[in-house]
Write a protein that holds these residues in place. Structure first.
Motif, PDB file in Angstrom:
ATOM      1  N   LEU A   1       0.843  -1.194   0.000  1.00 18.10           N
ATOM      2  CA  LEU A   1       0.000   0.000   0.000  1.00 18.10           C
ATOM      3  C   LEU A   1       0.876   1.239   0.000  1.00 18.10           C
ATOM      4  CD1 LEU A   1      -2.762  -0.947   2.626  1.00 18.10           C
ATOM      5  CD2 LEU A   1      -2.805  -1.263   0.143  1.00 18.10           C
ATOM      6  N   THR A   2       0.322   2.341  -0.492  1.00 19.47           N
ATOM      7  CA  THR A   2       1.073   3.593  -0.512  1.00 19.47           C
ATOM      8  C   THR A   2       1.184   4.169   0.901  1.00 19.47           C
ATOM      9  OG1 THR A   2      -0.876   4.997  -0.815  1.00 19.47           O
ATOM     10  CG2 THR A   2       0.174   4.093  -2.819  1.00 19.47           C
TER      11      THR A   2
ATOM     12  N   VAL B   1      -0.886  14.773   8.550  1.00 13.89           N
ATOM     13  CA  VAL B   1       0.157  13.943   9.172  1.00 13.89           C
ATOM     14  C   VAL B   1       1.396  13.895   8.286  1.00 13.89           C
ATOM     15  CG1 VAL B   1       0.766  11.569   9.786  1.00 13.89           C
ATOM     16  CG2 VAL B   1      -1.398  12.537  10.560  1.00 13.89           C
ATOM     17  N   MET B   2       1.204  13.671   6.981  1.00 16.19           N
ATOM     18  CA  MET B   2       2.340  13.600   6.059  1.00 16.19           C
ATOM     19  C   MET B   2       3.087  14.924   6.010  1.00 16.19           C
ATOM     20  SD  MET B   2       1.034  11.224   2.869  1.00 16.19           S
ATOM     21  CE  MET B   2      -0.459  12.167   2.565  1.00 16.19           C
TER      22      MET B   2
ATOM     23  N   LEU C   1      -1.591   5.148   6.143  1.00 17.45           N
ATOM     24  CA  LEU C   1      -2.123   6.028   7.182  1.00 17.45           C
ATOM     25  C   LEU C   1      -3.636   5.893   7.302  1.00 17.45           C
ATOM     26  CD1 LEU C   1      -0.003   9.245   6.476  1.00 17.45           C
ATOM     27  CD2 LEU C   1       0.292   7.629   8.358  1.00 17.45           C
ATOM     28  N   MET C   2      -4.302   5.801   6.174  1.00 19.60           N
ATOM     29  CA  MET C   2      -5.765   5.769   6.191  1.00 19.60           C
ATOM     30  C   MET C   2      -6.318   4.426   6.664  1.00 19.60           C
ATOM     31  SD  MET C   2      -6.739   8.083   2.853  1.00 19.60           S
ATOM     32  CE  MET C   2      -8.497   7.953   3.173  1.00 19.60           C
ATOM     33  N   MET C   3      -5.464   3.402   6.737  1.00 14.41           N
ATOM     34  CA  MET C   3      -5.890   2.097   7.252  1.00 14.41           C
ATOM     35  C   MET C   3      -6.020   2.083   8.772  1.00 14.41           C
ATOM     36  SD  MET C   3      -6.255  -0.523   5.067  1.00 14.41           S
ATOM     37  CE  MET C   3      -5.666  -1.994   5.928  1.00 14.41           C
ATOM     38  N   VAL C   4      -5.392   3.057   9.450  1.00 13.82           N
ATOM     39  CA  VAL C   4      -5.228   2.973  10.902  1.00 13.82           C
ATOM     40  C   VAL C   4      -6.481   3.271  11.716  1.00 13.82           C
ATOM     41  CG1 VAL C   4      -3.948   3.873  12.892  1.00 13.82           C
ATOM     42  CG2 VAL C   4      -2.769   3.484  10.725  1.00 13.82           C
TER      43      VAL C   4
ATOM     44  N   MET D   1      -0.273   9.086  14.844  1.00  8.18           N
ATOM     45  CA  MET D   1      -0.975  10.366  14.787  1.00  8.18           C
ATOM     46  C   MET D   1      -2.392  10.228  14.239  1.00  8.18           C
ATOM     47  SD  MET D   1       2.116  12.804  13.404  1.00  8.18           S
ATOM     48  CE  MET D   1       1.099  14.288  13.385  1.00  8.18           C
ATOM     49  N   MET D   2      -2.640   9.178  13.470  1.00  5.11           N
ATOM     50  CA  MET D   2      -3.969   8.990  12.880  1.00  5.11           C
ATOM     51  C   MET D   2      -5.012   8.609  13.925  1.00  5.11           C
ATOM     52  SD  MET D   2      -3.856   9.738   9.657  1.00  5.11           S
ATOM     53  CE  MET D   2      -5.416   9.043   9.070  1.00  5.11           C
TER      54      MET D   2
END
Length: 270
Positions: A111-112, A153-154, A117-120, A184-185
């Protein structure tokens, strides 16, 4: 420069009290006849960056796994902000804001960076088959919120130029930054960092250290970190706790630890 421990003592003298984020009382964990952690009592104060050092086999990683809920202590008690959390599972502690990173980063390599990050975030509506049919608008709103948060976050961690890169192609240091981003997510309260500097070049190590300081000062994160690089520990941590043979040997400022003959014998002299 005034150390954190001295500053806290000064503030307490004026009646300003800081809460204990984590408190361990007489915690032990045995594996057969091996006493991996034995009668450990310590506190991690809210808003601190606390270091944990000691020779290999001292019990540091086992202690982290106990706090994070991967192991249940055989004896003793663990409290989070005064509430007993002994025996809670890692997923339950995740919900309470306790996150643990690992010496070897655990990214989703195919995954990118953005997708990692969006998986968390927990409780994503789109994970339910039923909600994909009846809550499409809510799913879109939540995905948009997560997308915006991932962008922030990035940018915070200077990873925005890598957002479309597959995580598996990142360098070791970039993966460690991505792990920080994942904490952070979910707005972590306590982050357990397991050798975040291991295998990282000096340039990225400096960036990781700066990011930890920013998360601590600007977002109020509390850190408890295992690290073998004494210079890295010196630049970040106060206090420092020393373990050997499964028990706490001592704790204090970096200078106090460096000048303690017991520590030199048990750790620095190895």
């Amino acid at each position: 420069m005034i150390s954190t421990s001295n500053a806290l003592a000064f503030l307490k003298s004026w009646g300003i009290v800081f809460r204990n984020m984590i408190e361990l009382k007489n915690v032990s964990k045995h594996f057969g006849g091996i006493k991996a952690v034995e009668n450990v009592s310590l506190t991690i104060q809210e808003g601190s960056i606390t270091g944990l050092i000691g020779p290999n086999g001292a019990g540091k990683t086992t202690l982290f796994n106990i706090i994070a809920g991967f192991y249940t202590p055989d004896f003793g008690e663990i409290k989070l902000e005064g509430n007993n959390i002994s025996g809670l599972r890692s997923d339950e502690l995740f919900q309470k804001g306790i996150l643990r990173t690992f010496q070897i980063a655990h990214e989703f390599e195919n995954l990118t960076v953005r997708e990692n990050l969006m998986m968390v975030p927990n409780g994503q509506i789109g994970e339910s088959i039923l909600h994909t049919w009846i809550s499409r608008n809510r799913i879109k709103i939540q995905e948009k919120e997560n997308h915006i948060k991932a962008t922030k976050v990035m940018k915070f961690l200077n990873l925005d130029h890598l957002e479309s890169e597959k995580a598996g192609s990142l360098s070791g240091g970039q993966k460690k930054l991505l792990e920080l981003g994942r904490t952070m997510m979910v707005d972590a309260r306590l982050v357990l960092l397991d050798e975040v500097g291991a295998g990282v070049n000096k340039t990225l190590l400096k960036k990781i250290g700066e990011s930890i300081k920013k998360l601590n000062k600007e977002l109020g994160y509390t850190f408890f970190m295992i690290e073998h690089d004494i210079d890295f520990i010196s630049s970040l941590c106060d206090p420092v706790i020393v373990m050997t043979d499964g028990s706490v040997l001592t704790q204090g400022t970096v200078n106090e630890i460096k000048n303690d003959d017991r520590v030199i014998e048990a750790y620095l002299g190895n």
